[in-house]
Design a protein around this motif. Structure first.
Motif, PDB file in Angstrom:
ATOM      1  N   CYS A  12      27.627   7.321  27.246  1.00 37.52           N
ATOM      2  CA  CYS A  12      28.148   6.691  26.030  1.00 37.52           C
ATOM      3  C   CYS A  12      26.962   6.421  25.105  1.00 37.52           C
ATOM      4  O   CYS A  12      25.800   6.595  25.488  1.00 37.52           O
ATOM      5  CB  CYS A  12      28.822   5.372  26.388  1.00 37.52           C
ATOM      6  SG  CYS A  12      27.645   4.234  27.160  1.00 37.52           S
ATOM      7  N   GLY A  14      25.764   3.572  24.076  1.00 35.02           N
ATOM      8  CA  GLY A  14      24.911   2.460  24.505  1.00 35.02           C
ATOM      9  C   GLY A  14      23.925   2.886  25.578  1.00 35.02           C
ATOM     10  O   GLY A  14      22.762   2.466  25.595  1.00 35.02           O
ATOM     11  N   VAL A  15      24.375   3.745  26.481  1.00 38.05           N
ATOM     12  CA  VAL A  15      23.502   4.250  27.553  1.00 38.05           C
ATOM     13  C   VAL A  15      22.470   5.214  26.973  1.00 38.05           C
ATOM     14  O   VAL A  15      21.276   5.128  27.280  1.00 38.05           O
ATOM     15  CB  VAL A  15      24.358   4.939  28.645  1.00 38.05           C
ATOM     16  CG1 VAL A  15      23.505   5.824  29.536  1.00 38.05           C
ATOM     17  CG2 VAL A  15      25.086   3.886  29.474  1.00 38.05           C
ATOM     18  N   CYS A  96      23.280  -3.065  24.755  1.00 37.07           N
ATOM     19  CA  CYS A  96      24.229  -2.295  23.946  1.00 37.07           C
ATOM     20  C   CYS A  96      24.778  -3.194  22.836  1.00 37.07           C
ATOM     21  O   CYS A  96      25.196  -4.330  23.107  1.00 37.07           O
ATOM     22  CB  CYS A  96      25.380  -1.777  24.812  1.00 37.07           C
ATOM     23  SG  CYS A  96      26.626  -0.924  23.817  1.00 37.07           S
ATOM     24  N   LEU A  98      27.531  -3.321  21.587  1.00 34.77           N
ATOM     25  CA  LEU A  98      28.900  -3.765  21.856  1.00 34.77           C
ATOM     26  C   LEU A  98      28.918  -4.924  22.855  1.00 34.77           C
ATOM     27  O   LEU A  98      29.870  -5.693  22.903  1.00 34.77           O
ATOM     28  CB  LEU A  98      29.744  -2.589  22.368  1.00 34.77           C
ATOM     29  CG  LEU A  98      29.833  -1.431  21.368  1.00 34.77           C
ATOM     30  CD1 LEU A  98      30.711  -0.312  21.892  1.00 34.77           C
ATOM     31  CD2 LEU A  98      30.345  -1.923  20.022  1.00 34.77           C
ATOM     32  N   VAL A  99      27.860  -5.055  23.645  1.00 33.76           N
ATOM     33  CA  VAL A  99      27.715  -6.227  24.520  1.00 33.76           C
ATOM     34  C   VAL A  99      27.232  -7.414  23.681  1.00 33.76           C
ATOM     35  O   VAL A  99      27.742  -8.536  23.817  1.00 33.76           O
ATOM     36  CB  VAL A  99      26.729  -5.933  25.674  1.00 33.76           C
ATOM     37  CG1 VAL A  99      26.448  -7.186  26.484  1.00 33.76           C
ATOM     38  CG2 VAL A  99      27.277  -4.820  26.571  1.00 33.76           C
ATOM     39  N   THR A 164      32.918  -5.413  28.992  1.00 29.70           N
ATOM     40  CA  THR A 164      33.244  -4.235  28.166  1.00 29.70           C
ATOM     41  C   THR A 164      33.791  -3.056  28.968  1.00 29.70           C
ATOM     42  O   THR A 164      34.327  -2.120  28.387  1.00 29.70           O
ATOM     43  CB  THR A 164      31.977  -3.736  27.433  1.00 29.70           C
ATOM     44  OG1 THR A 164      30.968  -3.477  28.424  1.00 29.70           O
ATOM     45  CG2 THR A 164      31.476  -4.751  26.431  1.00 29.70           C
ATOM     46  N   THR A 165      33.623  -3.100  30.295  1.00 28.11           N
ATOM     47  CA  THR A 165      33.913  -1.895  31.091  1.00 28.11           C
ATOM     48  C   THR A 165      35.082  -2.090  32.061  1.00 28.11           C
ATOM     49  O   THR A 165      35.132  -1.455  33.106  1.00 28.11           O
ATOM     50  CB  THR A 165      32.655  -1.484  31.889  1.00 28.11           C
ATOM     51  OG1 THR A 165      32.163  -2.630  32.575  1.00 28.11           O
ATOM     52  CG2 THR A 165      31.573  -0.935  30.987  1.00 28.11           C
ATOM     53  N   CYS A 194      35.072  -1.519  25.557  1.00 28.48           N
ATOM     54  CA  CYS A 194      34.423  -0.673  24.543  1.00 28.48           C
ATOM     55  C   CYS A 194      35.110   0.685  24.420  1.00 28.48           C
ATOM     56  O   CYS A 194      35.861   1.110  25.302  1.00 28.48           O
ATOM     57  CB  CYS A 194      32.949  -0.511  24.870  1.00 28.48           C
ATOM     58  SG  CYS A 194      32.661   0.645  26.209  1.00 28.48           S
ATOM     59  N   TYR A 195      34.816   1.338  23.304  1.00 25.05           N
ATOM     60  CA  TYR A 195      35.429   2.646  23.008  1.00 25.05           C
ATOM     61  C   TYR A 195      35.181   3.652  24.139  1.00 25.05           C
ATOM     62  O   TYR A 195      36.056   4.447  24.486  1.00 25.05           O
ATOM     63  CB  TYR A 195      34.867   3.195  21.672  1.00 25.05           C
ATOM     64  CG  TYR A 195      33.519   3.850  21.853  1.00 25.05           C
ATOM     65  CD1 TYR A 195      32.366   3.086  21.965  1.00 25.05           C
ATOM     66  CD2 TYR A 195      33.413   5.232  22.018  1.00 25.05           C
ATOM     67  CE1 TYR A 195      31.134   3.670  22.199  1.00 25.05           C
ATOM     68  CE2 TYR A 195      32.182   5.824  22.261  1.00 25.05           C
ATOM     69  CZ  TYR A 195      31.050   5.039  22.351  1.00 25.05           C
ATOM     70  OH  TYR A 195      29.841   5.629  22.613  1.00 25.05           O
ATOM     71  N   ALA A 196      33.968   3.599  24.737  1.00 23.77           N
ATOM     72  CA  ALA A 196      33.615   4.600  25.751  1.00 23.77           C
ATOM     73  C   ALA A 196      34.450   4.394  27.012  1.00 23.77           C
ATOM     74  O   ALA A 196      34.918   5.352  27.641  1.00 23.77           O
ATOM     75  CB  ALA A 196      32.129   4.512  26.072  1.00 23.77           C
ATOM     76  N   THR A 197      34.633   3.125  27.392  1.00 23.89           N
ATOM     77  CA  THR A 197      35.460   2.807  28.558  1.00 23.89           C
ATOM     78  C   THR A 197      36.898   3.267  28.309  1.00 23.89           C
ATOM     79  O   THR A 197      37.514   3.922  29.157  1.00 23.89           O
ATOM     80  CB  THR A 197      35.414   1.288  28.816  1.00 23.89           C
ATOM     81  OG1 THR A 197      34.057   0.921  29.080  1.00 23.89           O
ATOM     82  CG2 THR A 197      36.303   0.881  29.964  1.00 23.89           C
ATOM     83  N   ALA A 265      29.923   6.285  32.414  1.00 23.94           N
ATOM     84  CA  ALA A 265      29.184   6.275  31.137  1.00 23.94           C
ATOM     85  C   ALA A 265      27.668   6.291  31.326  1.00 23.94           C
ATOM     86  O   ALA A 265      26.933   6.496  30.363  1.00 23.94           O
ATOM     87  CB  ALA A 265      29.598   5.060  30.316  1.00 23.94           C
TER      88      ALA A 265
HETATM   89  S1  SF4 Z   1      29.902   1.415  28.432  1.00 20.67           S
HETATM   90 FE1  SF4 Z   1      30.397   0.604  26.381  1.00 20.67          FE
HETATM   91  S2  SF4 Z   1      29.456  -1.429  26.320  1.00 20.67           S
HETATM   92 FE2  SF4 Z   1      28.531  -0.324  28.061  1.00 20.67          FE
HETATM   93  S3  SF4 Z   1      26.699   0.621  27.189  1.00 20.67           S
HETATM   94 FE3  SF4 Z   1      28.345   2.123  26.981  1.00 20.67          FE
HETATM   95  S4  SF4 Z   1      29.182   1.780  24.898  1.00 20.67           S
HETATM   96 FE4  SF4 Z   1      27.978  -0.014  25.457  1.00 20.67          FE
END
Ligand code: SF4
Length: 309
Positions: A12, A14-15, A96, A98-99, A164-165, A194-197, A265
């Motif tokens: 994702c 954030g990673v 991240c 989003l966190v 978020t996950t 989050c969007y990725a989850t 992710a």
């Molecule tokens: S899984 Fe979501 S909250 Fe976690 S790092 Fe990736 S985008 Fe950010």
């Protein structure tokens, strides 16, 4: 046999940002670079960075005074930020965004006088970071039973935020339980997930319609990878979590014709390709990818590293 790949899967934004931060910090400032907690929950990513000079610590006091230190993608408690400042550490924050958004949301609710409930897995770095970012009263719950055991009386101003996950379905049940106990509770609904989850869980929901077995490539301590395994199992398709191709047991494929593959992710794509290659060795002929969302989210690097980018 056929392999069917979920889309999207793996890294994702954030990673990708957190790993780029660690790589650029090493390239710009040289080793050692200290990293508080695993930068992301993937053993291969961590081992690779460690081989290039990153030093991973779980105790901020283990970092030498003044050293360059990265906070992991999962975020940290305010006490860690304060301690790093006291010890003169030069910090690059890979939390991240989003966190961070969840931290700010929890702080705002707390400043308005709400008791905070964090829906998530106690002990997970992200949840401990969110818990520790709130000055006031805060509780972590991960089950309906824990919600029933919360000490606040009805009528107490309560607000919730979530990890978020999490699984969308499980979180919905927990929010309903909170709303039934505290009818005036406020919170973001499912928007902290989050969007990725969301995208990876939706992709697995679509994948299970096409396959007899799902392989989730990811680390045992990756929250979102574990949730992908659960989503597949909840939809009646057996699922296995494996770190690399070496963990793939040929016996899992007995009686299976179509094998779904996805990744958490924090899983690099080369580990997925390693699993595909092993599946080919075990008799998979065709490999195809399901159509899915193309993600375009990108996060900016921190100021200290932007010039090097
Ligand atoms: S899984 Fe979501 S909250 Fe976690 S790092 Fe990736 S985008 Fe950010």
């Amino acid at each position: 046999m056929e392999a069917v790949l979920a889309q999207p899967r793996g890294f994702c934004a954030g990673v990708a940002r957190a790993i780029e931060i660690a790589e650029r910090a090493l390239a710009t400032y040289g080793a050692p670079v200290y990293v508080f907690h695993e930068i992301v929950h993937n053993k291969h990513v961590v081992d690779d960075l460690a081989a290039r000079g990153a030093v991973f610590v779980d105790d901020i006091d283990a970092v030498p005074r003044g050293a360059l230190t990265i906070f992991s993608a999962h975020g940290v408690a305010t006490a860690i930020v304060d301690r790093a400042r006291e010890r003169g550490l030069r910090v690059i924050d890979a939390t991240c965004p989003l966190v961070t958004k969840v931290h700010l949301q929890a702080q705002r609710f707390s400043q308005r006088g709400h008791v905070i409930v964090v829906i998530g897995h106690a002990g997970h770095e992200e949840v401990e970071g969110t818990r520790g970012s709130v000055d006031g009263e805060v509780h972590v719950v991960g089950s309906v039973e824990e919600i029933a055991a919360l000490p606040m009386q009805a009528g107490t101003p309560v607000a919730y935020v979530t990890q978020t996950t999490l699984s969308i379905d499980d979180t919905r049940v927990l929010i309903e339980a909170l709303e039934s106990r505290y009818p005036d509770i406020v919170g973001p609904g499912l928007d902290d997930i989050c969007y990725a989850t969301l995208n990876r869980q939706r992709a697995v929901r679509s994948l299970v319609k096409h396959v007899d077995l799902v392989l989730v490539v990811g680390s045992q301590n990756s929250s979102n990878a574990n949730r992908l395994q659960e989503v597949a199992a909840d939809h009646g398709v057996p699922a296995r979590l494996l770190e690399t191709a070496d963990d793939l047991d040929a016996a899992w494929l007995a009686g299976v014709r179509r094998i779904g593959v996805t990744a958490g992710a924090s899983t690099p794509e080369h580990l997925v390709q390693g699993v595909i290659s092993r599946l080919r060795d075990l008799g998979v002929g065709q490999v195809r990818e399901l159509p899915g969302l193309a993600e375009t989210t990108r996060f900016r690097l921190p100021e200290m590293l932007r010039a090097s980018a």
